[in-house]
Design a protein around this motif. Sequence first.
Motif, PDB file in Angstrom:
ATOM      1  N   MET A 155       0.856  -1.191   0.000  1.00  0.00           N
ATOM      2  CA  MET A 155       0.000   0.000   0.000  1.00  0.00           C
ATOM      3  C   MET A 155       0.891   1.239   0.000  1.00  0.00           C
ATOM      4  N   LYS A 156       0.806   2.000  -1.079  1.00  0.00           N
ATOM      5  CA  LYS A 156       1.628   3.207  -1.180  1.00  0.00           C
ATOM      6  C   LYS A 156       0.747   4.436  -1.361  1.00  0.00           C
ATOM      7  N   ASN A 157      -0.565   4.190  -1.338  1.00  0.00           N
ATOM      8  CA  ASN A 157      -1.497   5.308  -1.436  1.00  0.00           C
ATOM      9  C   ASN A 157      -2.595   5.090  -0.412  1.00  0.00           C
ATOM     10  N   LEU A 158      -2.877   6.128   0.349  1.00  0.00           N
ATOM     11  CA  LEU A 158      -3.838   5.998   1.451  1.00  0.00           C
ATOM     12  C   LEU A 158      -5.256   5.712   0.974  1.00  0.00           C
ATOM     13  N   PHE A 159      -5.534   6.023  -0.302  1.00  0.00           N
ATOM     14  CA  PHE A 159      -6.894   5.871  -0.816  1.00  0.00           C
ATOM     15  C   PHE A 159      -7.059   4.600  -1.645  1.00  0.00           C
ATOM     16  N   LEU A 179      -6.473   8.505   9.173  1.00  0.00           N
ATOM     17  CA  LEU A 179      -5.029   8.427   9.359  1.00  0.00           C
ATOM     18  C   LEU A 179      -4.742   8.761  10.818  1.00  0.00           C
ATOM     19  N   SER A 205      -7.036  11.929  11.870  1.00  0.00           N
ATOM     20  CA  SER A 205      -7.790  12.725  10.906  1.00  0.00           C
ATOM     21  C   SER A 205      -8.637  11.803  10.041  1.00  0.00           C
ATOM     22  N   ILE A 221       2.089   4.928  12.946  1.00  0.00           N
ATOM     23  CA  ILE A 221       1.131   5.557  12.041  1.00  0.00           C
ATOM     24  C   ILE A 221       0.271   4.451  11.449  1.00  0.00           C
ATOM     25  N   LEU A 243      -9.794  11.287   6.292  1.00  0.00           N
ATOM     26  CA  LEU A 243      -9.365  11.728   4.960  1.00  0.00           C
ATOM     27  C   LEU A 243     -10.485  11.579   3.933  1.00  0.00           C
ATOM     28  N   LEU A 250       1.494   1.689   9.017  1.00  0.00           N
ATOM     29  CA  LEU A 250       2.353   2.221   7.951  1.00  0.00           C
ATOM     30  C   LEU A 250       3.779   2.425   8.435  1.00  0.00           C
ATOM     31  N   VAL A 251       3.902   2.841   9.665  1.00  0.00           N
ATOM     32  CA  VAL A 251       5.216   3.104  10.250  1.00  0.00           C
ATOM     33  C   VAL A 251       5.145   2.703  11.714  1.00  0.00           C
ATOM     34  N   PRO A 293     -13.859  15.032   5.861  1.00  0.00           N
ATOM     35  CA  PRO A 293     -12.498  14.960   5.311  1.00  0.00           C
ATOM     36  C   PRO A 293     -11.639  16.178   5.646  1.00  0.00           C
ATOM     37  N   GLY A 294     -10.478  15.902   6.186  1.00  0.00           N
ATOM     38  CA  GLY A 294      -9.544  16.950   6.594  1.00  0.00           C
ATOM     39  C   GLY A 294      -9.616  17.283   8.073  1.00  0.00           C
ATOM     40  N   VAL A 310      -1.999   8.841  14.088  1.00  0.00           N
ATOM     41  CA  VAL A 310      -0.610   8.838  14.557  1.00  0.00           C
ATOM     42  C   VAL A 310      -0.637   8.687  16.075  1.00  0.00           C
TER      43      VAL A 310
END
Lengths: 106, 106
Positions: free
Chosen positions: B1-5, B100, B53, B28, B55, B20-21, B74-75, B102
Amino acid sequence: MKNLFHDIPTELPEQAVEVLVETSGHRIERIVSQGHASPEGFWYDQDQNERVSVLKGAAKLRFDGDDEAVEMRPGDFVNIPTHKRHRVGWTTPDEPTIWLAVFYGG
Amino acid sequence: MKNLFHDIPTELPEQAVEVLVETSGHRIERIVSQGHASPEGFWYDQDQNERVSVLKGAAKLRFDGDDEAVEMRPGDFVNIPTHKRHRVGWTTPDEPTIWLAVFYGG
């Protein structure tokens, strides 16, 4: 600022960086670019790891030694390890590019 | 997965959590919900701070002791301090809600 897509500065002589969270060893920033690129020959060389995503707009990220830029569209993210030299090659000139960056460790 | 969407599971019997991390004291996650809510009476009570958040999609977040849910579009993002009890009250049933999150410190 309570929404990542709101409160976009109308004039952006420089990239707009807002720190959303900062603790020891950990920082989250929203960055707004519009047509900005790092100066030619300039490289970010950071003491911390960075995980950065593009949420709106588009960008090209360059890593030192790579021939090709990494194109980033909304949702794309990359992990940039400590001291991996990189620069912003291009951001959308006609609309803001919104980044979410998390700096940690290092 | 390299794109959150991208790479959204088509069936979501449970919320889909992808890390992700992860480093010591820092994580994350992308979380995908669709119609999910925390069980009645359940509260998250975390040892770490969370900055989360939305997204895509929409959600209602409840904090213990508050009469009103926090609506997230979103946001929108919130910071949830260590041990601030909270639960997901609602997420969009007809489309995925992408978060997302953290986690840090604590």
